[in-house]
Scaffold this active site. Structure first.
Site, PDB file in Angstrom:
ATOM      1  N   ASN A  36       0.850  -1.188   0.000  1.00  0.00           N
ATOM      2  CA  ASN A  36       0.000   0.000   0.000  1.00  0.00           C
ATOM      3  C   ASN A  36       0.884   1.235   0.000  1.00  0.00           C
ATOM      4  O   ASN A  36       2.049   1.189   0.411  1.00  0.00           O
ATOM      5  CB  ASN A  36      -0.958  -0.022   1.192  1.00  0.00           C
ATOM      6  CG  ASN A  36      -0.229  -0.110   2.533  1.00  0.00           C
ATOM      7  OD1 ASN A  36       0.769  -0.816   2.673  1.00  0.00           O
ATOM      8  ND2 ASN A  36      -0.735   0.590   3.529  1.00  0.00           N
ATOM      9  N   HIS A  37       0.338   2.352  -0.473  1.00  0.00           N
ATOM     10  CA  HIS A  37       1.157   3.558  -0.688  1.00  0.00           C
ATOM     11  C   HIS A  37       0.636   4.694   0.171  1.00  0.00           C
ATOM     12  O   HIS A  37      -0.363   5.341  -0.156  1.00  0.00           O
ATOM     13  CB  HIS A  37       1.100   3.932  -2.165  1.00  0.00           C
ATOM     14  CG  HIS A  37       2.324   4.653  -2.650  1.00  0.00           C
ATOM     15  ND1 HIS A  37       3.382   4.992  -1.835  1.00  0.00           N
ATOM     16  CD2 HIS A  37       2.665   5.117  -3.904  1.00  0.00           C
ATOM     17  CE1 HIS A  37       4.308   5.615  -2.545  1.00  0.00           C
ATOM     18  NE2 HIS A  37       3.903   5.699  -3.801  1.00  0.00           N
ATOM     19  N   LEU A  38       1.334   4.964   1.280  1.00  0.00           N
ATOM     20  CA  LEU A  38       0.861   5.938   2.251  1.00  0.00           C
ATOM     21  C   LEU A  38       1.627   7.250   2.244  1.00  0.00           C
ATOM     22  O   LEU A  38       1.097   8.282   2.643  1.00  0.00           O
ATOM     23  CB  LEU A  38       0.934   5.341   3.664  1.00  0.00           C
ATOM     24  CG  LEU A  38       0.099   4.091   3.935  1.00  0.00           C
ATOM     25  CD1 LEU A  38       0.370   3.583   5.347  1.00  0.00           C
ATOM     26  CD2 LEU A  38      -1.383   4.370   3.761  1.00  0.00           C
TER      27      LEU A  38
END
Length: 712
Positions: A36-38
């Protein structure tokens, strides 16, 4: 040296913790790492804490930007042009050389804090390359200064970050599926892997009050968390303090109680009372005051309730004095919040305020709390007989809220308008706990039946999320101004089938998609849901992550079967009238929904009817729910219910009960013929009533309806 320096720096600032490193080694040599890209830190985190030097797929336009320079020295970089059709093929070729490649399937840093759109490309790369997929969940980076959530969450310098490496897996797509359809399937499969990753790495082994404390720490004491029709917004700090104050005030009156009745409307005081009992290890039993004296007394006996908490003002306004007399005559003590408030002096208030600043320590001071303990008792609607007590544990509710949040992006900048009663699972676990514990502000409204008032308040409060049933949503749509729902992002519908007319009206008049879901009180409550990412009209969405299911054959039903489910959100057990106070756990942890469902090839669920809501006519199974659906399509502005009645020739026949005075069999027959429906689906008899009895959820009260018909 650079890697060692950066790793030390990250450890000091972010206290980075990595779990599941053994899964990295287990994945093999040809691996597609998806994360995931936070934040802008994500690529650096993966580069620093994976034991090998992976290859990163990076947009060729940003590969030379200054903040990527340190990363390029630590990893292999594979610049790609996302607009080029050859980019995907190039990545597949690289993976086939037995590389370990890192991709962020969302393609961009999240601006919601949740998963965003998953592109088709990464799924296709995993499918065509034959690589193992290694999911990595990054958590905590969204609260650093390097995220894109400024103004939405409290960002901080020293935020703990975790990297959870999950077990490697494959997409497992049928070889017969090809072309564009296969690419779409690959994207869906990858999305399922990502959402399951988010759920499985969520901390649902906590009590509700522990999560409340965490939420206050995360979003701050000053954040407004709740409001009701008194229009006095309550902050996180105030809510926590009042929970401790009330907990101490209730400790002596409830000393010997296990299950405590809570009979209140949707108010901030109801939520405070609920959490105050959590502090004292008391189990709130949410009493449905709309079901009549008999059912209320039955629920009290089933849960062995000795005390019921309520409000004098509420009893007076709701005109429930006769119910209160019956409760007291039954030997049950009434405890009113107004009386409790008079016993709370300044010292107790200051003490509660102090506890709220050291909430975790004081919460565990005198009591031992476990996630597997019972958290609440909700009672079934009684639509199929005597109400049963459904005991939900903290873990059940927590699991379900994380199952939903893994697929739906609701966060601290949202505002929920919750008019669904808290004695119903949709109103308590869905509209209250699921959102409040995520830092979402809630506006409580005491009744969902005020069709003219609620749209105006939704407009006035700038609500972004709503929960409702078809009955209530269609009522609001009839009276609302087209601009009343201008701020609403999502409307979640459940508890009864959503009519096409209701969906169409909301879409065309208000520009809002209604996301229909499905569940049961016993499942905390959501089992499946349509989401902004995956939505198919006429279905109730796809099964949530972490839920296992199977279909049991039902004689006479060819398409579908009876749904049985298992998972951490399945209830702790029933409280039944024949064994009061004794929790009877579901066999092997599996819950029989009693619903006949079917799945399409993409996994969307369609409800065909209840196993007990079928009639056997001339040897054929006919869904009463399906017949009701087509009658509603013919006469959408009226109430209809279809029941089965004995028939000498065919075993059973269909009876249509309706408040449409002009309903007749000829119109039914003609419409059925137009729709290509069999003659067996046409009701044999029609009975007219001025009004059909409804439960508090808006569903038809079939038990009361049967009684009324017998009396006739």
């Amino acid at each position: 040296m650079l890697k060692l320096f950066l790793k030390t720096l990250f450890k000091l600032i972010y206290r980075v913790e990595v779990t599941g490193i053994e899964n990295f080694h287990r994945a093999g040599s040809r691996v597609l790492i998806v994360a995931n890209h936070l934040s802008f830190l994500d690529a650096m985190l993966i580069a620093l804490y994976l034991p090998e030097k992976p290859m990163f797929a990076i947009n060729s336009q940003v590969a030379n930007v200054w903040y990527f320079k340190p990363l390029i020295n630590l990893v292999k970089v594979f610049p790609i042009d996302p607009s080029s059709a050859m980019a995907t093929r190039s990545m597949i070729k690289e993976l086939k050389k037995d590389e370990k490649c890192v991709i962020f399937p969302e393609g961009r840093i999240t601006v919601t804090g949740s998963l965003m759109k998953i592109y088709n490309g990464p799924g296709m790369i995993a499918d065509k390359s034959g690589a193992m997929i290694l999911p990595i969940r990054i958590n905590g980076a969204q609260y650093t200064l390097f995220s894109k959530l400024k103004g939405k969450v409290r960002r901080r310098w020293f935020q703990k970050i975790t990297l959870n490496i999950l077990e490697p897996c494959t997409l497992d797509i049928d070889e017969n599926i090809r072309g564009r359809k296969r690419r779409q399937f690959a994207a869906i499969k990858l999305y399922d892997i990502m959402s399951r990753m988010v759920f499985e790495t969520s901390d649902y082994e906590k009590t509700l009050f522990e999560s409340l404390i965490d939420q206050v720490k995360l979003h701050g004491r000053k954040k407004i968390i709740a409001e009701d029709i008194n229009r006095k917004p309550m902050s996180n700090g105030s809510f926590l303090a009042r929970s401790f104050i009330l907990a101490e005030a209730l400790e002596q009156p409830l000393h010997n109680d296990i299950y405590v009745g809570l009979m209140m409307p949707n108010m901030v005081a109801t939520a405070v009372s609920f959490f105050a009992m959590q502090v004292n290890n008391k189990i709130p039993a949410m009493i449905n005051f709309s079901t009549g004296v008999h059912n209320v007394l039955s629920t009290c006996d089933t849960a062995q309730i000795k005390t019921v908490i309520s409000s004098r003002k509420f009893i007076e306004q709701a005109k429930l004095s006769s119910l209160i007399e019956a409760i007291e005559e039954h030997g049950i003590k009434m405890l009113y919040l107004e009386d409790v408030a008079q016993s709370i002096g300044m010292i107790k208030k200051l003490k509660g305020l102090l506890k709220s600043f050291f909430a975790a320590s004081f919460y565990h001071w005198n009591n031992v709390h476990h996630a597997d303990d019972a958290a609440v008792v909700l009672f079934t609607s009684g639509s199929e007989g005597t109400p049963k007590g459904v005991v939900l544990s903290h873990k059940n509710i927590q699991a379900n809220r994380f199952q939903m949040s893994s697929r739906v992006d609701f966060g601290p900048d949202d505002l929920v308008f919750n008019a669904l009663p808290m004695f119903h699972s949709f109103g308590l676990t869905g509209g209250t706990l699921m959102t409040m514990l995520s830092g979402v502000r809630i506006f409580f409204y005491p009744s969902p039946l005020h069709y003219r008032i609620i749209p105006e308040l939704v407009y006035d409060t700038n609500a972004t999320l709503m929960f409702g049933t078809d009955t209530f949503l269609s009522g609001y749509a009839r009276f609302a101004n087209p601009y009343d729902f201008y701020a609403v992002r999502y409307v979640f519908a459940g508890a009864e089938k959503l009519k096409k007319e209701t969906r169409k009206l909301w879409s065309e008049k208000y520009g809002v998609r209604i996301l229909e879901g499905y569940g049961a009180t016993e499942t905390s409550p959501v089992l499946s849901a349509n989401t902004p990412m995956h939505n198919k009209s006429g279905t109730v969405g796809r099964i949530l992550p972490g839920i296992d299911y199977r279909l049991e054959d039902v004689p006479g039903i060819e398409d579908g079967g009876k749904l049985l489910v298992k998972g951490p959100n399945i209830m702790k057990g029933y409280l039944l009238a024949n064994k009061p106070g004794v929790i009877q756990a579901p066999k092997d942890g599996e819950y029989d929904t009693g619903d006949i469902v079917s799945f399409d090839e993409e996994g969307y669920v369609s409800i065909e009817g209840r196993a007990k809501r079928f009639a056997k006519i001339a040897g054929e199974m006919v869904s009463l729910t399906a017949v009701e659906t087509f009658v509603n399509q013919l006469w959408p502005k009226h109430q209809h219910a279809v029941l089965s009645i004995p028939d000498i020739k065919k075993g059973e026949a269909l009876l249509l009960v309706t408040n449409h005075k002009k309903a007749n069999k000829e119109d039914l027959r003609n419409y059925a013929k137009q729709q290509g429906l069999a003659d067996l689906s046409i009701p044999k008899k029609i009975m007219h009533l001025d009004k059909l009895p409804l439960l508090a959820t808006g569903k038809t009260d079939y038990v009361l309806l049967q009684k009324q018909l017998l009396e006739k």
